[in-house]
Design an enzyme around this catalytic site. Structure first.
Site, PDB file in Angstrom:
ATOM      1  N   GLU A 236     -17.709  13.879  17.279  1.00 19.27           N
ATOM      2  CA  GLU A 236     -18.052  14.988  16.377  1.00 19.27           C
ATOM      3  C   GLU A 236     -16.816  15.867  16.291  1.00 19.27           C
ATOM      4  O   GLU A 236     -16.569  16.683  17.180  1.00 19.27           O
ATOM      5  CB  GLU A 236     -19.257  15.767  16.941  1.00 19.27           C
ATOM      6  CG  GLU A 236     -20.538  14.943  17.064  1.00 19.27           C
ATOM      7  CD  GLU A 236     -21.228  14.736  15.727  1.00 19.27           C
ATOM      8  OE1 GLU A 236     -20.887  15.443  14.761  1.00 19.27           O
ATOM      9  OE2 GLU A 236     -22.112  13.857  15.644  1.00 19.27           O
ATOM     10  N   CYS A 270     -17.358  24.660  13.294  1.00 19.36           N
ATOM     11  CA  CYS A 270     -16.791  23.433  12.728  1.00 19.36           C
ATOM     12  C   CYS A 270     -17.197  23.241  11.276  1.00 19.36           C
ATOM     13  O   CYS A 270     -16.463  22.632  10.512  1.00 19.36           O
ATOM     14  CB  CYS A 270     -17.223  22.236  13.558  1.00 19.36           C
ATOM     15  SG  CYS A 270     -19.005  22.072  13.673  1.00 19.36           S
TER      16      CYS A 270
HETATM   17  P1  NAD Z   1     -12.190  22.304  23.612  1.00 20.10           P
HETATM   18  O1  NAD Z   1     -10.778  22.728  23.830  1.00 20.10           O
HETATM   19  O2  NAD Z   1     -13.269  22.998  24.347  1.00 20.10           O
HETATM   20  O3  NAD Z   1     -12.233  20.743  23.886  1.00 20.10           O
HETATM   21  C1  NAD Z   1     -13.428  20.022  23.809  1.00 20.10           C
HETATM   22  C2  NAD Z   1     -13.656  19.304  25.132  1.00 20.10           C
HETATM   23  O4  NAD Z   1     -12.591  18.404  25.375  1.00 20.10           O
HETATM   24  C3  NAD Z   1     -13.723  20.247  26.310  1.00 20.10           C
HETATM   25  O5  NAD Z   1     -14.858  19.927  27.080  1.00 20.10           O
HETATM   26  C4  NAD Z   1     -12.423  20.012  27.036  1.00 20.10           C
HETATM   27  O6  NAD Z   1     -12.541  20.163  28.425  1.00 20.10           O
HETATM   28  C5  NAD Z   1     -12.087  18.586  26.687  1.00 20.10           C
HETATM   29  N1  NAD Z   1     -10.654  18.334  26.661  1.00 20.10           N
HETATM   30  C6  NAD Z   1      -9.699  19.160  26.173  1.00 20.10           C
HETATM   31  N2  NAD Z   1      -8.482  18.589  26.304  1.00 20.10           N
HETATM   32  C7  NAD Z   1      -8.676  17.385  26.880  1.00 20.10           C
HETATM   33  C8  NAD Z   1      -7.806  16.307  27.252  1.00 20.10           C
HETATM   34  N3  NAD Z   1      -6.486  16.356  27.065  1.00 20.10           N
HETATM   35  N4  NAD Z   1      -8.363  15.208  27.807  1.00 20.10           N
HETATM   36  C9  NAD Z   1      -9.693  15.139  27.990  1.00 20.10           C
HETATM   37  N5  NAD Z   1     -10.555  16.126  27.653  1.00 20.10           N
HETATM   38  C10 NAD Z   1     -10.061  17.232  27.114  1.00 20.10           C
HETATM   39  O7  NAD Z   1     -12.603  22.435  22.101  1.00 20.10           O
HETATM   40  P2  NAD Z   1     -11.709  22.246  20.809  1.00 20.10           P
HETATM   41  O8  NAD Z   1     -11.280  20.834  20.699  1.00 20.10           O
HETATM   42  O9  NAD Z   1     -10.728  23.338  20.687  1.00 20.10           O
HETATM   43  O10 NAD Z   1     -12.885  22.513  19.731  1.00 20.10           O
HETATM   44  C11 NAD Z   1     -12.588  22.891  18.446  1.00 20.10           C
HETATM   45  C12 NAD Z   1     -12.577  21.683  17.541  1.00 20.10           C
HETATM   46  O11 NAD Z   1     -13.819  21.031  17.615  1.00 20.10           O
HETATM   47  C13 NAD Z   1     -12.403  22.053  16.079  1.00 20.10           C
HETATM   48  O12 NAD Z   1     -11.605  21.094  15.459  1.00 20.10           O
HETATM   49  C14 NAD Z   1     -13.815  21.985  15.541  1.00 20.10           C
HETATM   50  O13 NAD Z   1     -13.906  21.769  14.157  1.00 20.10           O
HETATM   51  C15 NAD Z   1     -14.362  20.848  16.318  1.00 20.10           C
HETATM   52  N6  NAD Z   1     -15.814  20.950  16.410  1.00 20.10           N
HETATM   53  C16 NAD Z   1     -16.551  19.974  15.834  1.00 20.10           C
HETATM   54  C17 NAD Z   1     -17.931  20.079  15.862  1.00 20.10           C
HETATM   55  C18 NAD Z   1     -18.814  19.047  15.244  1.00 20.10           C
HETATM   56  O14 NAD Z   1     -20.007  19.109  15.487  1.00 20.10           O
HETATM   57  N7  NAD Z   1     -18.296  18.097  14.484  1.00 20.10           N
HETATM   58  C19 NAD Z   1     -18.525  21.171  16.493  1.00 20.10           C
HETATM   59  C20 NAD Z   1     -17.729  22.130  17.078  1.00 20.10           C
HETATM   60  C21 NAD Z   1     -16.363  22.006  17.044  1.00 20.10           C
END
Ligand code: NAD
Length: 485
Positions: A236, A270
């Site tokens: 997602e 998102c």
């Molecule tokens: P985040 O930084 O919290 O990362 C998401 C998860 O990935 C966390 O649990 C984190 O611990 C893990 N993570 C981060 N770096 C990692 C790595 N190098 N290796 C393994 N795991 C790792 O969140 P984010 O990515 O900043 O979230 C924002 C993004 O998510 C935006 O692009 C947003 O559009 C997208 N998003 C999508 C949805 C959807 O439902 N499609 C919903 C919310 C957010």
């Protein structure tokens, strides 16, 4: 890192267990944790529908009984107004749980299929079975909803689950880690807190499914780790979701709904409208309506409004400030940033050039670029030139325009004359396509994502066995089968 769990011998109960939160083990305990959940799953405890429904009832109760704790945690992490915490985090999951509890028996029923005459007598069914032990990794922007809605779907399908909340929303992560084990069967569910090292260690384990919500860069890391074990993944992801406001749109309504999507959670959503394409004939009208919406929602000083949240941390505030500092537009409204307060004003941009930095990446903040067009073919072409978005919002009163945009583009989901609300329709799968992700959940789609559709053909042990398909392939068999098979 803290992980919530208990020895396999602990009695399974969906009730409160006050002794549940004590032992935070390190990442080398993860294989033991997964083994414990696998043992729990192997007992068959997660399979009966009554057990699944009891866990879901308990999860729903947690959302109601612990509202104040979630309000405090989300207030700390995101300055989230209490109403937004209730409506967009707790109640959204509560509604999802209500729907699952209403429909689960129907969804889980074996689905009878027609048997071709050559296999009669016999019966054929698709049977949904749980996948096993699954991992749910959540982001920080809706840290309750985006962990617990997938969890509810995984429970519905009869799986054991490890939940990994985002370390970025640390207060909410700690709250989830403390509360979930008090409400769920600890032989089937656990929470592992932590950042990159802990998530990396989790991804080294073998899972039966991984659902990841977050950005595409980490999505690729997750998919690569899953590939080592041939584990299926649901991704997602995000991206730049556009809104189109055509000349014949109800502009006031469009401004209201776009403003809702963009300024909720300070734009860290998102499915927020990332940017708007407006027909040049209604550009002024849209800017006036957006200004009015912002003032009516947050007053003339949004920084003082208790209804406007904050950016999750100073790093992300600096990132959004950088997009604004790079220019390539005029500021139509807002534009103020206070990094120390993690505040970015509700901001509308005009005269945006296509190569401005704000158009280069997902903004994920309360900044709305507005670009103009003269023919609907232009936004369609612009959308198709980029990655397939998670959502697309179209404001028009013309059915022909709706059809043209639907036929001419692709996106995870679409709202016509609305924004974000498609998420609230239980029958609509929620997910992306291409760069915005793959797989889906919400309602039945979530149940299916975490289920294996097992094909079962049953034939009676005593039945005639005409050798029509067996060698020797005589001329008469060949002739007969070519007529009827
Ligand atoms: P985040 O930084 O919290 O990362 C998401 C998860 O990935 C966390 O649990 C984190 O611990 C893990 N993570 C981060 N770096 C990692 C790595 N190098 N290796 C393994 N795991 C790792 O969140 P984010 O990515 O900043 O979230 C924002 C993004 O998510 C935006 O692009 C947003 O559009 C997208 N998003 C999508 C949805 C959807 O439902 N499609 C919903 C919310 C957010």
């Amino acid at each position: 890192m803290s992980q919530l769990g208990s020895p396999a011998s602990q009695p399974a109960s969906p009730g409160i267990d006050p002794a549940a939160t004590d032992d935070p083990p390190s990442s080398h305990d993860l294989p033991a944790l997964v083994a414990r959940l696998r043992a729990g799953f192997a007992t068959g405890r997660t399979r009966p529908l009554a057990w699944r429904l009891a866990q879901l009832e308990s999860l729903g109760r947690l959302l109601v009984e612990r509202e104040a704790e979630f309000v405090a945690a989300l207030g700390h992490d995101l300055g989230k107004p209490p109403f937004e915490t209730w409506a967009a985090e707790l109640r959204v999951v509560g509604r999802e749980i209500d729907e699952i509890r209403r429909q689960l028996r129907r969804w889980a029923r074996p689905e009878r299929q027609k048997v071709p005459w050559i296999l009669r007598p016999g019966s054929a069914h698709v049977v949904r079975e749980p996948l096993g032990v699954v991992l749910v990794i959540a982001p920080w922007n809706f840290p309750v909803q985006l962990l617990l809605a997938p969890l509810a779907a995984a429970i519905a399908a009869g799986n054991a689950v490890v939940c990994k909340p985002s370390e970025v929303s640390s207060a909410t992560s700690a709250t989830l880690a403390r509360l979930l084990p008090m409400y769920l069967d600890q032989d089937a569910f656990a929470v592992v807190e932590g950042g990159v090292p802990e998530t990396t260690a989790l991804l080294e384990q073998r899972w039966d499914h991984i659902m990841f919500t977050g950005n595409g860069t980490v999505g690729r890391i997750v998919a690569a780790a899953a590939a080592k074990h041939l584990t299926p993944v649901t991704l997602e992801l995000g991206g730049k979701s556009p809104a189109i406001v055509d000349r014949d749109a109800n502009v006031k309504l469009a401004a209201s709904r776009i403003a809702f999507s963009k300024f909720l959670n300070s734009g860290q959503t998102c499915v927020a409208a990332d940017h708007v394409y407006v027909h040049e004939d209604v550009e002024e009208k849209l800017h006036a309506a957006l200004r009015k919406q912002i003032v009516s929602r947050y007053g003339k000083q949004p920084a003082r409004s208790e209804h406007f949240g904050r950016v999750v941390n100073t790093g992300h505030t600096e990132r959004i400030k950088g997009l604004l500092d790079a220019g390539g537009f005029d500021v139509a409204h807002g534009g103020e940033v206070d990094v120390d307060d993690r505040y970015v004003a509700p901001t509308v941009l005009r005269g945006v050039s296509a190569d401005a930095d704000v158009m280069g990446e997902e903004i994920f903040g309360p900044v709305l670029p507005v670009l103009t067009f003269t023919d609907i073919a232009e936004p369609i072409a612009a959308i198709n030139a980029g990655d397939k978005p998670l959502a697309l919002y179209l404001f028009t009163s013309s059915d022909d325009t709706v059809q043209r945009v639907l036929d001419g583009t692709s996106s995870g989901g679409v709202c016509v004359n609305d924004a974000i609300s498609h998420l609230l329709v239980p029958g609509l799968p929620f997910g992306g396509v291409g760069e915005s992700g793959h797989g889906a959940y919400h309602g039945r789609a979530g149940f299916e994502t975490f289920s294996h559709r097992r094909s079962v053909l049953r034939r009676p042990s005593r039945s005639i066995d005409p050798p029509l398909l067996n060698p020797p392939y005589s001329r008469w068999k060949n002739a007969l089968l070519r007529r009827v098979f």
